[in-house]
Scaffold this motif. Structure first.
Motif, PDB file in Angstrom:
ATOM      1  N   TYR A  34      50.036  13.689  14.364  1.00  0.00           N
ATOM      2  CA  TYR A  34      49.961  13.486  15.819  1.00  0.00           C
ATOM      3  C   TYR A  34      49.445  14.753  16.500  1.00  0.00           C
ATOM      4  O   TYR A  34      49.348  15.820  15.873  1.00  0.00           O
ATOM      5  N   TYR A  36      50.239  17.258  18.689  1.00  0.00           N
ATOM      6  CA  TYR A  36      50.779  18.618  18.654  1.00  0.00           C
ATOM      7  C   TYR A  36      50.674  19.212  17.250  1.00  0.00           C
ATOM      8  O   TYR A  36      50.368  20.389  17.076  1.00  0.00           O
ATOM      9  N   GLY A  52      45.783  21.623  24.528  1.00  0.00           N
ATOM     10  CA  GLY A  52      45.826  20.161  24.619  1.00  0.00           C
ATOM     11  C   GLY A  52      44.639  19.616  25.401  1.00  0.00           C
ATOM     12  O   GLY A  52      44.094  18.566  25.077  1.00  0.00           O
ATOM     13  N   TYR A  56      42.871  16.702  23.002  1.00  0.00           N
ATOM     14  CA  TYR A  56      43.045  15.253  23.198  1.00  0.00           C
ATOM     15  C   TYR A  56      41.751  14.519  23.605  1.00  0.00           C
ATOM     16  O   TYR A  56      41.506  13.416  23.106  1.00  0.00           O
ATOM     17  N   PRO A  57      40.912  15.121  24.476  1.00  0.00           N
ATOM     18  CA  PRO A  57      39.632  14.443  24.727  1.00  0.00           C
ATOM     19  C   PRO A  57      38.795  14.306  23.452  1.00  0.00           C
ATOM     20  O   PRO A  57      38.116  13.308  23.244  1.00  0.00           O
ATOM     21  N   ALA A  60      40.228  11.534  21.480  1.00  0.00           N
ATOM     22  CA  ALA A  60      39.853  10.267  22.130  1.00  0.00           C
ATOM     23  C   ALA A  60      38.422   9.878  21.742  1.00  0.00           C
ATOM     24  O   ALA A  60      38.129   8.702  21.516  1.00  0.00           O
ATOM     25  N   GLU A  64      37.297   6.598  19.825  1.00  0.00           N
ATOM     26  CA  GLU A  64      36.285   5.703  20.415  1.00  0.00           C
ATOM     27  C   GLU A  64      35.135   5.460  19.435  1.00  0.00           C
ATOM     28  O   GLU A  64      34.597   4.359  19.360  1.00  0.00           O
ATOM     29  N   TRP A  72      50.927   4.095  18.373  1.00  0.00           N
ATOM     30  CA  TRP A  72      52.082   4.704  19.048  1.00  0.00           C
ATOM     31  C   TRP A  72      53.347   4.355  18.288  1.00  0.00           C
ATOM     32  O   TRP A  72      53.536   3.204  17.903  1.00  0.00           O
ATOM     33  N   ARG A  73      54.192   5.360  18.071  1.00  0.00           N
ATOM     34  CA  ARG A  73      55.472   5.113  17.400  1.00  0.00           C
ATOM     35  C   ARG A  73      56.590   5.815  18.141  1.00  0.00           C
ATOM     36  O   ARG A  73      56.425   6.971  18.542  1.00  0.00           O
ATOM     37  N   GLU A  74      57.692   5.113  18.294  1.00  0.00           N
ATOM     38  CA  GLU A  74      58.845   5.746  18.948  1.00  0.00           C
ATOM     39  C   GLU A  74      59.501   6.698  17.961  1.00  0.00           C
ATOM     40  O   GLU A  74      59.344   6.551  16.747  1.00  0.00           O
ATOM     41  N   PRO A  79      59.939  12.678  21.889  1.00  0.00           N
ATOM     42  CA  PRO A  79      59.187  11.645  22.610  1.00  0.00           C
ATOM     43  C   PRO A  79      58.408  10.760  21.640  1.00  0.00           C
ATOM     44  O   PRO A  79      58.154  11.159  20.497  1.00  0.00           O
ATOM     45  N   GLY A  80      58.045   9.562  22.110  1.00  0.00           N
ATOM     46  CA  GLY A  80      57.183   8.698  21.310  1.00  0.00           C
ATOM     47  C   GLY A  80      55.845   9.402  21.118  1.00  0.00           C
ATOM     48  O   GLY A  80      55.403  10.125  22.011  1.00  0.00           O
ATOM     49  N   ARG A  81      55.237   9.207  19.955  1.00  0.00           N
ATOM     50  CA  ARG A  81      53.999   9.946  19.682  1.00  0.00           C
ATOM     51  C   ARG A  81      52.890   9.010  19.230  1.00  0.00           C
ATOM     52  O   ARG A  81      53.132   7.953  18.635  1.00  0.00           O
ATOM     53  N   LYS A  82      51.674   9.476  19.493  1.00  0.00           N
ATOM     54  CA  LYS A  82      50.493   8.723  19.055  1.00  0.00           C
ATOM     55  C   LYS A  82      50.061   9.314  17.722  1.00  0.00           C
ATOM     56  O   LYS A  82      49.690  10.495  17.661  1.00  0.00           O
ATOM     57  N   TYR A  84      47.661   9.610  14.453  1.00  0.00           N
ATOM     58  CA  TYR A  84      46.243   9.417  14.118  1.00  0.00           C
ATOM     59  C   TYR A  84      46.056   9.375  12.605  1.00  0.00           C
ATOM     60  O   TYR A  84      46.731  10.102  11.871  1.00  0.00           O
TER      61      TYR A  84
ATOM     62  N   HIS B  44      53.130  16.010  24.147  1.00  0.00           N
ATOM     63  CA  HIS B  44      52.625  17.338  23.762  1.00  0.00           C
ATOM     64  C   HIS B  44      53.433  18.442  24.456  1.00  0.00           C
ATOM     65  O   HIS B  44      53.803  19.436  23.819  1.00  0.00           O
ATOM     66  N   ALA B  55      48.440  24.272  29.222  1.00  0.00           N
ATOM     67  CA  ALA B  55      48.020  23.457  28.080  1.00  0.00           C
ATOM     68  C   ALA B  55      46.827  22.565  28.406  1.00  0.00           C
ATOM     69  O   ALA B  55      45.934  22.389  27.578  1.00  0.00           O
ATOM     70  N   PHE B  56      46.810  21.998  29.601  1.00  0.00           N
ATOM     71  CA  PHE B  56      45.793  20.977  29.902  1.00  0.00           C
ATOM     72  C   PHE B  56      44.837  21.362  31.023  1.00  0.00           C
ATOM     73  O   PHE B  56      43.885  20.641  31.286  1.00  0.00           O
ATOM     74  N   TYR B  62      41.218  18.003  33.906  1.00  0.00           N
ATOM     75  CA  TYR B  62      41.571  17.266  32.688  1.00  0.00           C
ATOM     76  C   TYR B  62      41.159  15.796  32.833  1.00  0.00           C
ATOM     77  O   TYR B  62      40.645  15.194  31.883  1.00  0.00           O
ATOM     78  N   LEU B  66      38.491  13.543  30.489  1.00  0.00           N
ATOM     79  CA  LEU B  66      38.887  12.312  29.798  1.00  0.00           C
ATOM     80  C   LEU B  66      38.112  11.084  30.246  1.00  0.00           C
ATOM     81  O   LEU B  66      37.943  10.135  29.492  1.00  0.00           O
ATOM     82  N   PHE B 200      54.989   2.094  25.338  1.00  0.00           N
ATOM     83  CA  PHE B 200      56.136   1.332  24.840  1.00  0.00           C
ATOM     84  C   PHE B 200      56.636   0.303  25.856  1.00  0.00           C
ATOM     85  O   PHE B 200      57.754  -0.209  25.730  1.00  0.00           O
TER      86      PHE B 200
END
Lengths: 122, 243
Positions: A34, A36, A52, A56-57, A60, A64, A72-74, A79-82, A84, B44, B55-56, B62, B66, B200
Motif C-alpha cells: 500500500y 505508505y 504522498g 499517489y498521482p 493513480a 489507470e 481497498w481493505r479494512e 485505517p483502511g488501505r488501498k 496495490y 497515509h 506530505a501532499f 494536489y 490528481l 467502505f
C-alpha cells in the motif's frame, strides 16, 4: 585513483521524475503493498523521501494504465488501505522498461567514463 | 508508522480533507474518485504521522495533480439536465402566475411566451452553471447577456401576444400545475447528484448520502424561489390595492 562519489542522494529532482514510476512499479511487483509502505520502501532503497503528493498521482496513473490493480481493505490496526498489485500487463511493462533502463544507464555510464567527456576525472 | 494521531492532528487532517474535497469538486472530479482520494490521504497521514501540507502540498495543487481532464458528459446526461432545469423554471413561472392571480383575485393566464422563455432559460441554466464552475468568464458573460436580452424580449412579447393567445385557467390550476412541474424538475435534478462515495460505504450509506444531498439541494433551490414568490405576490397585492 577515481574520486569516490559524495554521499548518495538527495538525487536531482529531474532524475527522480524520470525513474520514480519505474521504481514504484518495481516495488509493487515485489508483492502486494500500500501507499505508505511503497514510500517507505523507496526511501529504504535510497531514493530519498517520496512525498504522498508525488507518489499517489503516480500510482493513480499506473492504475489507470492497467499496470497495477488496487483493492481497498479494512484493517483492524489502522485505517483502511488501498492495496496495490502488479497486473500481467504491469509485469511485462516492468520487464520491458528494465531492459531499456539498463541499456540507457550503460550508455550514460560509458559516456561519463570516456576521458574525452569528463576530462579524465572519472 | 504511528499509532493514532492526536485530536489536534485529526482536526488538521479533517481540515485538509475538507479543503481538498472542495478543490476536487471544483475540478469536476467524480464523487467515487474523490472518496478514494480522501481515504488514501487519511490513511497515509495516519500511517506516516506527517503534516498534511508537508506530505501532499496545498490542497488546490494536489487536486490539480490528481484531476484528469473531465470527460465530456454524454448527450443523454446533458439533455436530462436541460429538461430538469426547464421543468423547474416553468414550474416557478406557472406557480407565480397562480399565486399572483390568487392574491389579486384574477384569472391566471398560461401563455406560450412565458412557457417558451422558461423552457429555454431553464434548459440553458445548467450550461451557465458549468461555465461558472469552469471559470469561463467570457462564455459566462455571453450567456448572461443572452439571458438578459431574452428576458426583455420575453416581457415585450408577453404583453403583445399572450393576451391574445394565452389560455385562461383558474389560479389554483396554474399554481397546482406549477408546483407539480417544479417538484418533478427538482426530483429529476436530485437523481443526478454525484455524492462522495468512500471506499467502505455500503449501498445503504450511499443511498442515505444521496437523500441528504437531495434535501439540501432542494432547500437551496427552493428557498430563493419561495422568497421571490412571496415578494412578487406581496407587490402584486399592493399594486392591486393601490390601483
Amino acid at each position: 585513483m577515481p574520486p569516490t562519489p559524495a554521499a548518495e542522494g538527495p538525487w536531482p529532482a529531474q532524475w527522480l521524475r524520470g525513474v520514480l514510476e519505474l521504481a514504484a512499479l518495481a516495488v509493487v511487483d515485489r508483492g502486494e503493498t500500500y501507499g505508505y509502505r511503497i514510500a517507505a520502501d523507496l526511501e529504504e532503497a535510497g531514493f530519498g523521501a517520496v512525498k504522498g503528493g508525488t507518489l499517489y498521482p503516480l500510482l493513480a496513473r499506473l492504475e489507470e494504465d492497467g499496470a497495477v490493480s488496487a483493492t481497498w481493505r479494512e484493517s483492524t490496526s489502522g485505517p483502511g488501505r488501498k492495496w496495490y498489485a502488479t497486473t500481467p500487463a504491469g509485469r511485462s511493462r516492468l520487464r520491458e522498461q528494465a531492459v531499456h533502463w539498463r541499456a540507457f544507464t550503460r550508455l550514460t555510464t560509458d559516456l561519463l567514463s570516456d576521458p574525452a567527456t569528463t576530462g579524465g576525472s572519472l | 508508522m504511528t499509532d493514532h494521531p492526536s485530536p489536534t492532528g485529526v482536526r488538521r487532517i479533517d481540515r485538509y480533507c475538507d479543503e481538498l474535497l472542495l478543490a476536487l469538486r471544483m475540478k469536476d472530479v467524480p464523487g467515487p474518485r474523490i472518496g478514494s482520494v480522501l481515504a488514501e490521504v487519511r490513511a497515509h497521514l495516519v500511517d506516516s504521522g506527517e503534516e498534511p501540507e508537508a506530505a501532499f502540498g496545498p490542497p488546490e495543487e494536489y487536486a490539480a495533480a490528481l484531476a484528469a481532464p473531465a470527460p465530456r458528459r454524454s448527450r443523454a446526461a446533458r439533455l436530462h439536465e436541460a429538461r430538469s432545469g426547464a421543468a423547474c423554471l416553468l414550474g416557478v413561472v406557472w406557480l407565480l402566475e397562480g399565486a399572483v392571480s390568487l392574491a389579486t383575485g384574477t384569472d391566471a393566464r398560461l401563455g406560450p411566451i412565458p412557457l417558451g422563455a422558461a423552457v429555454l432559460a431553464g434548459a440553458g441554466a445548467p450550461w451557465l452553471l458549468e461555465q461558472l464552475v469552469s471559470r469561463s468568464r467570457g462564455r459566462m458573460a455571453l450567456g448572461l447577456a443572452v439571458f438578459v436580452v431574452a428576458g426583455a424580449a420575453w416581457g415585450g412579447l408577453d404583453l403583445l401576444v399572450d393576451d391574445a393567445v394565452g389560455l385562461t385557467v383558474h389560479p389554483a390550476v396554474a399554481a397546482g400545475l406549477g408546483l407539480s412541474t417544479l417538484v418533478a424538475g427538482t426530483l429529476a435534478i436530485d437523481r443526478t447528484i454525484d455524492v462522495v462515495v468512500m471506499p467502505f460505504d455500503s449501498p445503504a450509506d450511499v443511498d442515505a448520502k444521496r437523500r441528504r444531498s437531495g434535501i439540501l439541494l432542494t432547500a437551496l433551490l427552493w428557498t430563493p424561489l419561495l422568497l421571490l414568490m412571496a415578494v412578487v405576490v406581496v407587490m402584486a397585492v399592493l399594486l392591486g390595492s393601490a390601483g
